[in-house]
Scaffold this active site. Structure first.
Site, mmCIF file in Angstrom:
data_model
loop_
_atom_site.group_PDB
_atom_site.id
_atom_site.type_symbol
_atom_site.label_atom_id
_atom_site.label_comp_id
_atom_site.label_asym_id
_atom_site.label_seq_id
_atom_site.Cartn_x
_atom_site.Cartn_y
_atom_site.Cartn_z
ATOM 1 N N LYS A 133 0.913 -1.291 -0.090
ATOM 2 C CA LYS A 133 -0.027 0.010 -0.088
ATOM 3 C C LYS A 133 0.796 1.205 -0.132
ATOM 4 C CE LYS A 133 -3.374 2.281 2.784
ATOM 5 N NZ LYS A 133 -4.273 2.379 3.721
ATOM 6 N N GLU A 139 10.336 -4.492 4.793
ATOM 7 C CA GLU A 139 10.567 -5.834 4.187
ATOM 8 C C GLU A 139 10.191 -6.143 2.794
ATOM 9 O OE1 GLU A 139 9.062 -4.672 6.795
ATOM 10 O OE2 GLU A 139 8.733 -6.163 8.455
ATOM 11 N N GLY A 193 -4.713 -1.695 4.856
ATOM 12 C CA GLY A 193 -4.219 -2.684 4.367
ATOM 13 C C GLY A 193 -4.804 -4.126 4.778
ATOM 14 N N ARG A 194 -5.403 -4.260 6.006
ATOM 15 C CA ARG A 194 -5.895 -5.735 6.128
ATOM 16 C C ARG A 194 -7.301 -5.912 5.696
ATOM 17 N NH1 ARG A 194 -4.968 -2.297 10.415
ATOM 18 N NH2 ARG A 194 -6.502 -1.561 11.496
ATOM 19 N N GLU A 280 -4.863 -6.352 14.708
ATOM 20 C CA GLU A 280 -4.581 -5.127 14.233
ATOM 21 C C GLU A 280 -5.691 -3.996 14.409
ATOM 22 O OE1 GLU A 280 -0.873 -4.861 11.487
ATOM 23 O OE2 GLU A 280 -2.497 -4.021 10.092
ATOM 24 N N HIS A 311 -5.916 -32.485 18.165
ATOM 25 C CA HIS A 311 -4.668 -33.443 18.630
ATOM 26 C C HIS A 311 -3.472 -32.253 19.007
ATOM 27 C CE1 HIS A 311 -6.430 -36.968 17.138
ATOM 28 N NE2 HIS A 311 -7.032 -36.141 16.245
ATOM 29 N N LYS A 436 8.988 -0.735 14.433
ATOM 30 C CA LYS A 436 9.510 -0.300 13.173
ATOM 31 C C LYS A 436 10.752 0.653 13.326
ATOM 32 C CE LYS A 436 5.598 -0.738 10.038
ATOM 33 N NZ LYS A 436 4.571 0.219 9.125
#
Ligand SMILES: O=P(O)(O)OC[C@H]1O[C@](O)(CO)[C@@H](O)[C@@H]1O
Length: 488
Positions: A133, A139, A193-194, A280, A311, A436
């Site tokens: 975005k 990263e 973004g999400r 978030e 399990h 950050k």
């Protein structure tokens, strides 16, 4: 939200991901301007581009068809598209459209993720989609520079124009990076973004893999829930009911977590996606007006597909801490299996567990029942189940592109409902900033220590000790001024 008001007040933005999947004739205004035509302009551009790549009209620098796609992105620019891709991968209709093609996701800045992504791929037949975005995420940008190097090292710098495209709201930075703006797919700051999987963030990589027609069904599914959310009375409104249940569990009953348990392997990436959307969005300590909250908000979301989770961590859910569960089942399997002579089909076997687990949580097992079963007295406390543990179950008719879109939108809106009730801003994420900026400080320190031998300074005692040790122990790692790419 639907009126385009700037409900994300700390960023002064509207929240209009509903416009990303709205039919072309709808009107959704942001600042008095209908944004739906802009949305469809980008969707049409994606349709044309993905069709030209898939048909071989768009070819790579050496004349080969681009059959493999690596989408680089992190957080909201990764988790939603990965969830949808994973869910479509076994859908019979989507499989047909994906013949001979691969879609991979490079998210982590860990060079191991680079190695895994490029393993077995040839730059000549690979298209890289850089999804960010902001186009500033550290990263993603390092991964983008790394794959640009991977392409140019073997095909030359001019190959970038044919092998790299971008999805972003920041087209200036896209161009600065060296990607032709004609090969950039825009979205807008009114998409968080999400909440961006229905924008070019998800639609471009997914259309390259499955064709636009499949992805359009996914958008239509999401849109059907938008309309339901907008118009259904609260008593029958799925996101409202689910959101209220979550508020009840968190704020009134005091249960801090939520387990998302799809009984479908195709939904294995659903919990990781919802983890970001929810945590978030609603992991906040102050109200939308900045006042510290006198109650807890947000859930600790986690999950695994059933029956695998049974399990693993279900022991704690049945007899330890109370964790409200979402069970998600599907009536018709994407990939049915029947074995002659077996009591039930493989999907019925899976679904037997789906139906059993909520009952076990709700009703438990008493000491009296155990005594009747002749369980030895010393074992009774260990074998007792308290019951009265909340869960809810969603049963989808099937898992195709349309239903996947519906499931996504149900959760997006449910999480927004929770935030509205809690009185927080579910659409900002200031909590990610401190880490950050400290990483920037560490990056600078690593650079000056390695290049100029400067000692570690200005960090706390613990970090200074660890950093110094890290630098000492890795002093023999080659740091020449040359490029090294993974050798896998
Ligand atoms: O798409 P971008 O700008 O690279 O951001 C990636 C992710 O980073 C965050 O800003 C913080 O983790 C997320 O909200 C976002 O989805």
């Amino acid at each position: 939200m639907f009126n385009g008001e700037r409900i994300n007040s700390t960023e002064n933005r509207s929240v209009l991901h509903i416009a990303l999947r709205a039919p072309l004739d709808s009107i959704i205004n942001n600042d008095g301007k209908n944004v739906v035509p802009d949305v469809w302009q980008v969707l049409n551009k994606i349709r044309d581009f993905s069709e030209s790549v898939r048909s071989g009209a768009w070819i790579g620098a050496t004349g080969k068809v681009l059959k493999d796609v690596i989408a680089i992105g992190i957080g909201g620019s990764f988790l939603g598209p990965l969830f949808v891709h994973t869910a479509l991968q076994t859908d019979p209709e989507a499989i047909e459209f994906a013949q001979g093609r691969q879609l991979r996701f490079l998210a982590n800045v860990d060079p191991i993720d680079v190695a895994r992504n490029i393993a077995g791929l040839n730059p000549e037949t690979t298209l890289v989609v850089v999804v960010s975005k902001t186009f500033t995420t550290a990263e993603t940008m390092l991964n983008a520079r790394t794959l640009r190097e991977w392409i140019t090292a073997s095909l030359g710098p001019q190959a970038v124009a044919k092998h790299m495209v971008a999805v972003s709201t920041n087209l200036t930075l896209v161009e600065k990076f060296g990607i032709d703006p004609n090969n950039a797919f825009a979205f807008w700051d009114w998409v968080g973004g999400r909440y961006s999987v229905c924008s070019a963030v998800g639609v471009l990589p997914l259309s390259l893999q499955y064709g636009f027609s499949v992805v359009e069904k996914f958008l239509k599914g999401a849109s059907s829930i938008d309309q339901h959310f907008y118009s259904a009375p609260f008593a029958r409104n799925l996101p409202v009911l689910l959101g209220l249940l979550s508020v009840w569990n968190v704020s009134f009953l005091g249960f801090p977590a939520r387990a998302i348990l799809p009984y479908s392997q195709a939904l294995e990436k659903f919990a990781p996606h919802i983890q970001q959307v929810s945590m978030e969005s609603n992991g906040k300590g102050v109200s939308i007006d900045g006042v510290p909250l006198p109650y807890e908000t947000g859930e600790i979301d986690f999950g695994e597909p059933g029956t695998n989770g049974q399990h693993s961590f279900y022991q704690l859910i049945h007899q330890g801490r109370v964790i409200p569960c979402d069970f998600i089942g599907v009536v018709k399997s994407q990939q049915p299996v029947y074995l002659k002579g077996e009591m039930v089909s493989n999907h019925d076997e899976l679904m037997s567990n789906f139906f059993a687990q909520p009952d076990a949580l709700a009703y438990g097992k008493t000491a009296e029942q155990l005594l009747k079963e002749n369980v030895p007295r010393p074992l009774i406390p260990h074998k007792t189940f308290s019951g009265n543990r909340p869960s809810l179950s969603l049963l989808l008719p099937s898992l195709n592109a349309y239903n996947i879109g519906q499931l996504l939108a149900i959760y997006e809106h449910r999480i927004a409902v929770e935030g509205f009730v809690w009185g927080i801003n579910s659409f900002d994420q200031w909590g990610v900033e401190l880490g950050k900026s400290l990483a920037t400080q560490v990056r600078k320190q690593l650079h000056v220590s390695r290049k100029k031998g400067k000692p570690v300074e200005a960090f706390n005692f613990s970090t200074t000790t660890m950093l110094t040790r890290y630098l000492q122990e890795s002093a023999d790692v080659p740091m020449e001024d040359c490029t090294i790419l993974p050798k896998m």
